[in-house]
Scaffold this motif. Structure first.
Motif, PDB file in Angstrom:
ATOM      1  N   PRO A  58      65.661  18.157 -42.138  1.00  0.00           N
ATOM      2  CA  PRO A  58      66.955  17.498 -41.917  1.00  0.00           C
ATOM      3  C   PRO A  58      67.615  17.031 -43.220  1.00  0.00           C
ATOM      4  N   PHE A  59      66.793  16.584 -44.179  1.00  0.00           N
ATOM      5  CA  PHE A  59      67.357  16.128 -45.451  1.00  0.00           C
ATOM      6  C   PHE A  59      68.046  17.284 -46.174  1.00  0.00           C
ATOM      7  N   GLU A  60      67.403  18.457 -46.204  1.00  0.00           N
ATOM      8  CA  GLU A  60      67.993  19.619 -46.875  1.00  0.00           C
ATOM      9  C   GLU A  60      69.256  20.096 -46.156  1.00  0.00           C
ATOM     10  N   VAL A  61      69.272  19.981 -44.824  1.00  0.00           N
ATOM     11  CA  VAL A  61      70.474  20.335 -44.067  1.00  0.00           C
ATOM     12  C   VAL A  61      71.624  19.409 -44.470  1.00  0.00           C
ATOM     13  N   LEU A 150      70.628  28.073 -42.068  1.00  0.00           N
ATOM     14  CA  LEU A 150      70.542  28.492 -43.464  1.00  0.00           C
ATOM     15  C   LEU A 150      69.260  27.965 -44.110  1.00  0.00           C
ATOM     16  N   HIS A 151      68.956  26.682 -43.906  1.00  0.00           N
ATOM     17  CA  HIS A 151      67.734  26.142 -44.511  1.00  0.00           C
ATOM     18  C   HIS A 151      66.492  26.766 -43.886  1.00  0.00           C
ATOM     19  N   ASN A 152      66.521  27.006 -42.568  1.00  0.00           N
ATOM     20  CA  ASN A 152      65.378  27.659 -41.925  1.00  0.00           C
ATOM     21  C   ASN A 152      65.167  29.068 -42.468  1.00  0.00           C
ATOM     22  N   MET A 153      66.250  29.763 -42.774  1.00  0.00           N
ATOM     23  CA  MET A 153      66.120  31.114 -43.333  1.00  0.00           C
ATOM     24  C   MET A 153      65.622  31.056 -44.777  1.00  0.00           C
ATOM     25  N   ARG A 154      66.020  30.016 -45.519  1.00  0.00           N
ATOM     26  CA  ARG A 154      65.546  29.874 -46.902  1.00  0.00           C
ATOM     27  C   ARG A 154      64.036  29.628 -46.947  1.00  0.00           C
ATOM     28  N   THR A 155      63.495  29.074 -45.867  1.00  0.00           N
ATOM     29  CA  THR A 155      62.058  28.744 -45.830  1.00  0.00           C
ATOM     30  C   THR A 155      61.321  29.579 -44.789  1.00  0.00           C
ATOM     31  N   ILE A 156      61.858  30.737 -44.426  1.00  0.00           N
ATOM     32  CA  ILE A 156      61.325  31.510 -43.296  1.00  0.00           C
ATOM     33  C   ILE A 156      59.955  32.116 -43.566  1.00  0.00           C
ATOM     34  N   LYS A 157      59.577  32.270 -44.823  1.00  0.00           N
ATOM     35  CA  LYS A 157      58.304  32.924 -45.147  1.00  0.00           C
ATOM     36  C   LYS A 157      57.090  32.153 -44.622  1.00  0.00           C
ATOM     37  N   ALA A 158      57.296  30.885 -44.263  1.00  0.00           N
ATOM     38  CA  ALA A 158      56.173  30.099 -43.735  1.00  0.00           C
ATOM     39  C   ALA A 158      55.916  30.391 -42.256  1.00  0.00           C
ATOM     40  N   MET A 159      56.822  31.136 -41.608  1.00  0.00           N
ATOM     41  CA  MET A 159      56.671  31.409 -40.174  1.00  0.00           C
ATOM     42  C   MET A 159      55.818  32.654 -39.945  1.00  0.00           C
ATOM     43  N   ARG A 160      55.379  32.841 -38.686  1.00  0.00           N
ATOM     44  CA  ARG A 160      54.639  34.049 -38.313  1.00  0.00           C
ATOM     45  C   ARG A 160      55.536  35.269 -38.498  1.00  0.00           C
ATOM     46  N   GLY A 183      85.273  31.929 -41.794  1.00  0.00           N
ATOM     47  CA  GLY A 183      85.779  31.930 -43.168  1.00  0.00           C
ATOM     48  C   GLY A 183      84.775  31.479 -44.203  1.00  0.00           C
ATOM     49  N   MET A 184      83.531  31.178 -43.798  1.00  0.00           N
ATOM     50  CA  MET A 184      82.509  30.696 -44.745  1.00  0.00           C
ATOM     51  C   MET A 184      81.748  31.905 -45.299  1.00  0.00           C
ATOM     52  N   GLN A 185      82.435  32.635 -46.167  1.00  0.00           N
ATOM     53  CA  GLN A 185      81.908  33.916 -46.618  1.00  0.00           C
ATOM     54  C   GLN A 185      80.624  33.757 -47.435  1.00  0.00           C
ATOM     55  N   TRP A 186      80.548  32.698 -48.247  1.00  0.00           N
ATOM     56  CA  TRP A 186      79.345  32.492 -49.058  1.00  0.00           C
ATOM     57  C   TRP A 186      78.120  32.319 -48.167  1.00  0.00           C
ATOM     58  N   MET A 187      78.312  31.582 -47.044  1.00  0.00           N
ATOM     59  CA  MET A 187      77.190  31.373 -46.139  1.00  0.00           C
ATOM     60  C   MET A 187      76.843  32.665 -45.410  1.00  0.00           C
ATOM     61  N   ARG A 188      77.848  33.423 -45.022  1.00  0.00           N
ATOM     62  CA  ARG A 188      77.573  34.706 -44.359  1.00  0.00           C
ATOM     63  C   ARG A 188      76.740  35.606 -45.272  1.00  0.00           C
ATOM     64  N   GLU A 189      77.137  35.697 -46.529  1.00  0.00           N
ATOM     65  CA  GLU A 189      76.436  36.582 -47.457  1.00  0.00           C
ATOM     66  C   GLU A 189      74.992  36.137 -47.671  1.00  0.00           C
ATOM     67  N   GLU A 190      74.789  34.817 -47.812  1.00  0.00           N
ATOM     68  CA  GLU A 190      73.423  34.342 -48.028  1.00  0.00           C
ATOM     69  C   GLU A 190      72.559  34.535 -46.789  1.00  0.00           C
ATOM     70  N   LEU A 191      73.110  34.268 -45.595  1.00  0.00           N
ATOM     71  CA  LEU A 191      72.363  34.476 -44.366  1.00  0.00           C
ATOM     72  C   LEU A 191      71.988  35.948 -44.194  1.00  0.00           C
ATOM     73  N   GLU A 192      72.947  36.835 -44.473  1.00  0.00           N
ATOM     74  CA  GLU A 192      72.676  38.268 -44.358  1.00  0.00           C
ATOM     75  C   GLU A 192      71.582  38.701 -45.324  1.00  0.00           C
ATOM     76  N   ASP A 193      71.662  38.200 -46.544  1.00  0.00           N
ATOM     77  CA  ASP A 193      70.696  38.634 -47.549  1.00  0.00           C
ATOM     78  C   ASP A 193      69.294  38.114 -47.232  1.00  0.00           C
ATOM     79  N   LEU A 194      69.205  36.879 -46.740  1.00  0.00           N
ATOM     80  CA  LEU A 194      67.899  36.326 -46.365  1.00  0.00           C
ATOM     81  C   LEU A 194      67.298  37.094 -45.188  1.00  0.00           C
TER      82      LEU A 194
END
Length: 714
Positions: A58-61, A150-160, A183-194
């Motif tokens: 929650p803090f990172e969010v 977004l934060h869950n995707m940044r830390t997704i490697k810890a999941m099964r 219109g949040m293109q930066w977030m779209r690009e990061e989510l797609e890449d993750l």
């Protein structure tokens, strides 16, 4: 013994509050601190898959939302967004401590979290409806949810591994396009890449390796071109910022697939932006850029004079830069840039410590309200989901009425879509269209900047074939509604007779109870709706029987190849066109050729454009309904991993779908992947869909699509 305060000690809450008060001096540090401590206390003793204390999430969010310069209520919601769901906290308690507004936001995020958005199509449609309803109440709910994802995707490697794939697919299919639509293109690009990193790690690695190789060969291209742009602006006396960046790996991969090009031939791997003080300078900068470098024809877009529906404004141009490299340059003002970066979130943004209204920020609820309004017209879940996907995933074209009014439509839209966008009555009574003053068929694809005139006639009503022509959810819904209401009684009577015959064929009776049960299973409103769809051929009687008695639907005789198509004259021969390879279940049209009989094309075949004026050669055709033999060859373009056993497994996969491979043709053999065309003999369009789904699900298949070759036209 560790306490909840000890866990919070590692989190820099003072730094976060300082960041917030910098852009919003009127922020309430006491409220932020109280929410931070309450959330930490509630989550104490909970841990993430990585082993970190849960409250780090929650803090990172909250950090992500603070970087977006959002208000106190949104950031407090980030601190508390999992408390109602995962702790002993309640709505009433949150409301008492932090007020009703924040309690409503936390509750909204909790409800979104509980939606299983990656489930079956019908369930997915219901969840989309709930998602948009929640967003229409307060857009900040989805902003928190997107930051959470977004934060869950940044830390997704810890999941099964299986959970990683599920969450990544959900992110790619739903959350990334939603961020882009807002219109949040930066977030779209990061989510797609993750998500790309999880779903296709080999593809992403190959892009990164080629980037590094390109940098070694040509040096720091971004710095060189940025320096060139700044020099030209300085010479012209224009004060503006200029900077560049490399495109995200997934963005490059998608363009490679769409344009069917290798990395070395792809032009826009780099992007450059120029931020000006005012709108007039945008056009001055454009002139400077075009004077210095050669513009690439067809690659200029002016979203300042014609903004996107999410508020996006910018000028896009592609030029031939240093060493002949093509680069894209985007030109916009500072206010336009804020909207381009944060989309609807710009509605809550601050500037110089004051909450300001950005003139280019779209009303955060307007497009959601417009979606909800259109969805009310959807009679079933499939139509609703179709609307959602069209609204979220389609790029737009801008065309004009004869009076010069602008109409926005999705790319690929036709004059019929245009007519229904004006008014349902105009669409229903449409008999023809002119584009730029020239009469065109109703299936013509409208291009940017064209003027469209619709011709109407009293007594005209929508045709069943229009469903396959239109692109927009609004037009499809209006046509279906008209088709179902017109002669509804006749369709119901015909549907009842079709149901009676189909049930008797398997030794059953089509009782009212049986029909009502089938309607319920098929998610239709009532028995009359089921019968009307049967009578209008939107639903097959065999499918209704199979819904109730799957074991009773046995083998049926296959349709003979020579009688597969109806609409031919006696003695007339036909053949399938090689350019579009039509299969049973697709809308088709025939073209007569001297000495060749009738050649069958799909209704959307590009080769038909050459015959627009010669309508005397056109023949209205339909596939006979029933079981067709697996003799219809279709070409499928595959990109697969270059690993031992992969090709053999792909061939086995196709065989398991009861399809025969008639030919293999390798287009590209690389150290890390193969591109090849596989010719497969199929029964019908459903058979093709089953094979495409099975191939797409394989982890070693990077891309799969139907291959059509216009050069093979008759």
């Amino acid at each position: 013994m560790t306490s909840w305060k000890d866990e919070l000690a590692d989190l820099d809450i003072d730094g976060l509050i300082a960041k917030i008060t910098t852009y919003n001096p009127n922020a309430n540090p006491e409220l932020l601190m109280a929410a931070f401590e309450y959330g930490g206390q509630m989550h104490f003793g909970q841990y993430r898959h990585s082993g970190d204390p849960y409250y780090t999430h929650p803090f990172e969010v909250a950090e992500i939302l603070a970087d977006m310069q959002l208000d106190d209520a949104t950031i407090v919601t980030a601190f508390l967004h999992d408390t109602i769901e995962d702790t002993g906290s309640t709505y009433a308690e949150v409301s008492e401590k932090f007020g009703k507004e924040i309690a409503e936001l936390v509750d909204g995020v909790t409800k979104l979290t509980n939606l299983q958005l990656s489930s079956s199509e019908t369930k997915q449609a219901e969840n989309f409806r709930k998602l948009f309803m929640a967003m229409s109440k307060d857009m900040r709910v989805i902003l928190v949810k997107l930051a959470d994802r977004l934060h869950n995707m940044r830390t997704i490697k810890a999941m099964r591994p299986d959970k990683q794939v599920q969450k990544s697919r959900e992110t790619m299919d739903i959350y990334a396009p939603l961020a882009g639509r807002m219109g949040m293109q930066w977030m779209r690009e990061e989510l797609e890449d993750l998500a790309f990193h999880v779903l296709n790690p080999e593809g992403r690695s190959s892009i990164m390796r080629r980037f590094l190789r390109l940098q070694k060969e040509s040096g720091d291209v971004i710095e060189k071109i940025t320096s060139d742009i700044r020099h030209e602006l300085s010479e012209a006396g224009i004060k503006a910022e200029a900077f560049g960046r490399a495109k995200k790996p997934y963005s490059i991969w998608r363009k490679m697939q769409e344009k069917d090009q290798s990395f070395s031939r792809l032009s826009d791997t780099y992007g450059f932006r120029v931020i000006t003080k005012n709108e007039a300078d945008c056009y001055r900068v454009l002139g400077v850029i075009h004077q210095r470098w050669r513009a690439i024809p067809g690659r200029f877009k002016d979203y300042i004079s014609q903004p996107k529906s999410n508020g996006y404004r910018s000028i896009h141009t592609t030029v031939s830069g240093r060493d002949g490299k093509r680069v894209e340059v985007q030109i916009r003002t500072r206010e336009m840039h804020e909207v381009a970066e944060t989309g609807v979130a710009a509605h809550w943004s601050y500037r110089d410590g004051i909450r300001v209204e950005n003139p280019f920020a779209v009303d955060p609820a307007k497009w959601i309200a417009s979606l909800n309004e259109r969805f009310e017209a959807a009679d079933d879940h499939d139509e609703f989901l179709e609307h959602v996907k069209l609204e979220m995933y389609q790029d737009q074209v801008f065309c004009f009425t004869p009076k010069g009014e602008v109409v926005k439509l999705p790319r690929g839209a036709t004059p019929l879509d245009f007519a229904y966008a004006i008014h349902t009555r105009i669409g229903d009574s449409c008999v023809g269209a002119k584009v730029d003053g020239i009469r065109v068929p109703l299936w013509t694809r409208i291009k940017n900047g064209q003027s469209v005139e619709i011709m109407t006639a009293e007594g005209q009503s929508p045709q069943a074939t229009w469903i396959d022509i239109v692109q927009t959810g609004r037009a499809k819904a209006a046509i279906r509604k008209s088709l179902r209401s017109e002669d509804r009684d006749r369709f119901i009577r015909l549907g009842r007779e079709l149901a009676r015959v189909a049930f008797e064929h398997v030794g059953r009776k089509s009782t009212d109870k049986a029909l009502a049960t089938a309607a319920n299973q098929l998610r239709l409103k009532d028995t009359d709706e089921l019968l009307a769809r049967l009578g209008s051929a939107e639903l097959q009687a065999r499918d209704v029987v199979q819904t109730l008695y799957p074991e009773s639907v046995g083998e049926v005789d296959e349709i003979d190849r020579d009688t597969a198509v109806s609409g031919l004259e006696a003695g007339q021969d036909f053949d399938r066109a090689n350019c579009c390879q039509p299969v049973p279940g697709e809308r088709i049209v025939g073209i007569t050729y001297r000495g060749k009989g009738v050649m069958v094309h799909t209704i959307d075949c590009d080769a038909l454009a050459e015959m627009d004026e010669d309508t005397s050669r056109w023949v209205d055709l339909h596939w006979h309904s029933g079981k067709h033999p697996a003799i219809h060859t279709v070409s499928i373009l595959l990109t697969i991993s270059n690993d031992a056993g992969v090709l053999g497994r792909i061939c086995t996969l196709i065989g398991e779908q009861k399809a025969n491979i008639s030919d293999l043709n390798f287009l590209d053999r690389k150290p890390d992947f193969y591109r090849l065309i596989v010719d497969v003999d199929l029964r019908d369009i459903e058979h093709l869909h089953a094979i495409m789904v099975a191939l797409e699900a394989d982890s070693d298949v990077a891309a799969v699509r139907r291959h059509r070759d216009i050069s093979r036209k008759p």
